[in-house]
Design a protein around this motif. Structure first.
Motif, mmCIF file in Angstrom:
data_model
loop_
_atom_site.group_PDB
_atom_site.id
_atom_site.type_symbol
_atom_site.label_atom_id
_atom_site.label_comp_id
_atom_site.label_asym_id
_atom_site.label_seq_id
_atom_site.Cartn_x
_atom_site.Cartn_y
_atom_site.Cartn_z
ATOM 1 N N ILE A 42 0.837 -1.203 0.000
ATOM 2 C CA ILE A 42 0.000 0.000 0.000
ATOM 3 C C ILE A 42 0.870 1.250 0.000
ATOM 4 N N GLU A 43 1.916 1.250 0.815
ATOM 5 C CA GLU A 43 2.825 2.405 0.848
ATOM 6 C C GLU A 43 3.545 2.578 -0.487
ATOM 7 N N ALA A 44 3.930 1.448 -1.108
ATOM 8 C CA ALA A 44 4.592 1.516 -2.418
ATOM 9 C C ALA A 44 3.651 2.112 -3.456
ATOM 10 N N CYS A 45 2.397 1.662 -3.451
ATOM 11 C CA CYS A 45 1.414 2.167 -4.419
ATOM 12 C C CYS A 45 1.221 3.669 -4.259
ATOM 13 N N LYS A 46 1.144 4.126 -3.015
ATOM 14 C CA LYS A 46 1.003 5.569 -2.770
ATOM 15 C C LYS A 46 2.233 6.323 -3.284
ATOM 16 N N SER A 47 3.400 5.720 -3.139
ATOM 17 C CA SER A 47 4.624 6.376 -3.628
ATOM 18 C C SER A 47 4.617 6.479 -5.153
ATOM 19 N N TRP A 48 4.038 5.480 -5.846
ATOM 20 C CA TRP A 48 3.917 5.550 -7.315
ATOM 21 C C TRP A 48 3.019 6.722 -7.693
ATOM 22 N N HIS A 49 1.917 6.860 -6.959
ATOM 23 C CA HIS A 49 0.986 7.960 -7.246
ATOM 24 C C HIS A 49 1.664 9.311 -7.028
ATOM 25 N N ASN A 50 2.481 9.389 -5.986
ATOM 26 C CA ASN A 50 3.189 10.643 -5.705
ATOM 27 C C ASN A 50 4.171 11.002 -6.817
ATOM 28 N N LEU A 51 4.623 9.988 -7.570
ATOM 29 C CA LEU A 51 5.546 10.215 -8.690
ATOM 30 C C LEU A 51 4.807 10.527 -9.992
ATOM 31 N N GLN B 176 -8.666 -8.654 -21.424
ATOM 32 C CA GLN B 176 -8.284 -7.252 -21.171
ATOM 33 C C GLN B 176 -6.845 -7.074 -20.699
ATOM 34 N N PHE B 177 -6.385 -7.970 -19.804
ATOM 35 C CA PHE B 177 -5.109 -7.729 -19.134
ATOM 36 C C PHE B 177 -4.213 -8.959 -19.163
ATOM 37 N N GLY B 178 -2.905 -8.708 -18.999
ATOM 38 C CA GLY B 178 -1.956 -9.814 -18.972
ATOM 39 C C GLY B 178 -0.782 -9.531 -18.044
ATOM 40 N N GLN B 179 -0.181 -10.621 -17.592
ATOM 41 C CA GLN B 179 1.067 -10.561 -16.836
ATOM 42 C C GLN B 179 1.988 -11.612 -17.421
ATOM 43 N N GLY B 180 3.280 -11.364 -17.375
ATOM 44 C CA GLY B 180 4.197 -12.395 -17.841
ATOM 45 C C GLY B 180 5.542 -11.857 -18.267
ATOM 46 N N TYR B 181 6.429 -12.788 -18.546
ATOM 47 C CA TYR B 181 7.807 -12.441 -18.892
ATOM 48 C C TYR B 181 7.929 -11.734 -20.238
ATOM 49 N N LEU B 182 6.865 -11.775 -21.065
ATOM 50 C CA LEU B 182 6.896 -11.012 -22.320
ATOM 51 C C LEU B 182 7.194 -9.545 -22.015
ATOM 52 N N TRP B 183 6.621 -9.054 -20.916
ATOM 53 C CA TRP B 183 6.844 -7.657 -20.523
ATOM 54 C C TRP B 183 7.863 -7.546 -19.400
ATOM 55 N N SER B 184 7.713 -8.380 -18.390
ATOM 56 C CA SER B 184 8.613 -8.227 -17.256
ATOM 57 C C SER B 184 8.474 -9.360 -16.253
ATOM 58 N N LYS B 185 9.597 -9.785 -15.707
ATOM 59 C CA LYS B 185 9.595 -10.636 -14.518
ATOM 60 C C LYS B 185 9.267 -9.734 -13.317
ATOM 61 N N PRO B 186 9.011 -10.309 -12.144
ATOM 62 C CA PRO B 186 8.842 -9.465 -10.951
ATOM 63 C C PRO B 186 10.107 -8.646 -10.685
ATOM 64 N N LEU B 187 9.909 -7.373 -10.318
ATOM 65 C CA LEU B 187 11.026 -6.436 -10.148
ATOM 66 C C LEU B 187 10.991 -5.818 -8.748
ATOM 67 N N ASN B 188 12.157 -5.417 -8.268
ATOM 68 C CA ASN B 188 12.136 -4.649 -7.007
ATOM 69 C C ASN B 188 11.504 -3.284 -7.296
ATOM 70 N N ASN B 189 11.216 -2.533 -6.253
ATOM 71 C CA ASN B 189 10.418 -1.315 -6.416
ATOM 72 C C ASN B 189 11.077 -0.288 -7.332
ATOM 73 N N ASP B 190 12.371 -0.099 -7.187
ATOM 74 C CA ASP B 190 13.064 0.889 -8.038
ATOM 75 C C ASP B 190 13.002 0.498 -9.507
ATOM 76 N N GLU B 191 13.212 -0.794 -9.783
ATOM 77 C CA GLU B 191 13.144 -1.280 -11.178
ATOM 78 C C GLU B 191 11.730 -1.158 -11.723
ATOM 79 N N PHE B 192 10.747 -1.461 -10.890
ATOM 80 C CA PHE B 192 9.350 -1.357 -11.326
ATOM 81 C C PHE B 192 8.992 0.081 -11.693
ATOM 82 N N ILE B 193 9.401 1.013 -10.864
ATOM 83 C CA ILE B 193 9.123 2.436 -11.126
ATOM 84 C C ILE B 193 9.782 2.864 -12.449
#
Length: 234
Positions: free
Chosen positions: A61-70, A216-233
């Motif tokens: 939740i805190e990470a999501c709020k930080s994304w919004h702040n950016l 409508q939506f997808g997840q997977g390595y085509l776009w990205s593996k799971p990333l730490n917060n800095d990489e995700f941002i």
């Protein structure tokens, strides 16, 4: 030693990142990475999963709020919950407190549950899910297609999205059987007004097939593996 990683959820039409699934990782000192499928079952057996889940929820939740702040205000975050997390009955208050502390609107939080979890203890879980839904928190069913065929729970729990298990997605371009299962799930979702997320997309051929089926939506390595917060941002 825990850290949250985030796997992007992508809109298959616009190819924009619209959300992320929060996934716990354990870098054990002197050992290396401990896989979640090793330590999560142990945490559930010991009861420690409750504290771990609370930590994950607060951090996500805190990470999501930080994304919004950016400036990334449209992005949502999803967390996985276990049946054990609902046993004490105070999960709604905990999550709503974390949302309030972070000043994040509840509709940016999604809870991911498995079908078996809902079926095993309907009344106990249902009461808490309804409390959260009333505040705006949404519910996704994870690994859909691998569990039960009784679909009555979809309306009982106000399910907002179904995540098609990657076992059906992986061979979508080769297996006619899997193709028809995925097509049926997408059509059912459309008729019920439930969003569909395909998990485990690894190549563009599969992504294009899903797009043609109106997934409508997808997840997977085509776009990205799971990333730490800095990489995700980034």
């Amino acid at each position: 030693e825990f850290e949250l990683y985030f796997q992007p959820k992508v809109d298959l039409l616009s190819l924009q990142v619209v959300g992320a699934e929060a996934l716990i990782r354990w870098h054990r000192a002197g050992y290396g990475m401990v896989p979640p499928d090793v330590f999560i079952p142990l945490a559930e057996e010991s009861g420690l999963i409750t504290k771990i889940s609370q930590w994950v929820a607060k951090q996500a939740i805190e990470a999501c709020k930080s994304w919004h702040n950016l400036g990334l205000q449209h992005i949502t975050v999803a967390i996985n919950l276990s049946e054990v997390d609902f046993r004490r009955g105070n999960l709604p208050q905990k999550l709503l407190n974390y949302l309030s502390d972070a000043q994040l609107a509840p509709h940016y939080l999604e809870l991911e549950l498995t079908e078996s979890m809902i079926i095993d203890d309907v009344s106990h879980v249902q009461r808490q899910i309804q409390q959260l839904h009333a505040k705006g928190v949404s519910l996704a069913i994870d690994d859909f297609g691998t569990g039960y065929s009784n679909l009555g729970y979809l309306s009982k729990f106000n399910v907002s999205s179904l995540k098609i298990d990657q076992s059906f997605i992986k061979n979508l371009d080769e297996s006619e059987h899997d193709y028809h299962i995925v097509k049926a799930i997408i059509q059912m979702g459309q008729s019920l007004g439930i969003a569909i997320v395909a998990e485990g997309i690894e190549n563009d051929v599969v992504a294009q097939k899903l797009k043609k089926l109106n997934c409508q939506f997808g997840q997977g390595y085509l776009w990205s593996k799971p990333l730490n917060n800095d990489e995700f941002i980034a």
